[in-house]
Design a protein around this motif. Sequence first.
Motif, mmCIF file in Angstrom:
data_model
loop_
_atom_site.group_PDB
_atom_site.id
_atom_site.type_symbol
_atom_site.label_atom_id
_atom_site.label_comp_id
_atom_site.label_asym_id
_atom_site.label_seq_id
_atom_site.Cartn_x
_atom_site.Cartn_y
_atom_site.Cartn_z
ATOM 1 N N TRP A 33 -4.693 11.135 -1.635
ATOM 2 C CA TRP A 33 -6.507 10.033 -0.666
ATOM 3 C C TRP A 33 -6.876 9.443 -1.787
ATOM 4 O O TRP A 33 -8.518 8.517 -2.115
ATOM 5 N N LEU A 34 -6.774 9.452 -3.127
ATOM 6 C CA LEU A 34 -7.263 9.645 -4.510
ATOM 7 C C LEU A 34 -6.597 8.013 -5.073
ATOM 8 O O LEU A 34 -6.619 7.398 -6.665
ATOM 9 N N THR A 69 0.813 -1.229 -0.090
ATOM 10 C CA THR A 69 0.394 0.183 -0.035
ATOM 11 C C THR A 69 0.935 1.487 -0.061
ATOM 12 O O THR A 69 0.228 2.225 -0.416
ATOM 13 N N GLN A 111 0.735 4.130 -2.579
ATOM 14 C CA GLN A 111 0.476 5.879 -1.865
ATOM 15 C C GLN A 111 2.477 7.051 -2.078
ATOM 16 O O GLN A 111 1.987 7.974 -2.681
ATOM 17 N N ASP A 160 -11.355 4.155 -4.140
ATOM 18 C CA ASP A 160 -11.078 5.458 -3.049
ATOM 19 C C ASP A 160 -12.638 6.490 -3.907
ATOM 20 O O ASP A 160 -12.240 7.681 -3.634
ATOM 21 N N TRP A 161 -12.699 5.937 -5.088
ATOM 22 C CA TRP A 161 -13.869 7.061 -5.766
ATOM 23 C C TRP A 161 -15.112 6.634 -5.502
ATOM 24 O O TRP A 161 -15.688 7.707 -5.267
ATOM 25 N N GLN A 221 -5.932 4.799 -4.732
ATOM 26 C CA GLN A 221 -6.221 3.268 -4.688
ATOM 27 C C GLN A 221 -7.575 2.666 -5.282
ATOM 28 O O GLN A 221 -8.335 4.346 -5.522
#
Length: 94
Positions: free
Chosen positions: A55-56, A37, A41, A61-62, A58
Amino acid sequence: MFAATLARRAVPAARRQPQRRGFVDWMVNYPDKVMETKKIQMKGGTCQGEANPTWLKQPGDWIPLAFGAALVGYGSVLCSIGFYRLATGKGKKE
């Protein structure tokens, strides 16, 4: 301490077995995916601004973003309708 040593010697060697965890074993031996992960990131750096936010990155995340945007949009529409009704006096209960 002396009593514990005596008690341990009193238990036969056949009864001393490693701890069995049963249903907790899958949690203890869970594969570590932190570095995997972290690679996602950290890909391309962390200070990218609005073009590629951290924060978008992975795959899933949407979904929370869309849900949150839908809630904010729905609340904004309801507030706008309420303000309009307050300003014009429509929708009163008489």
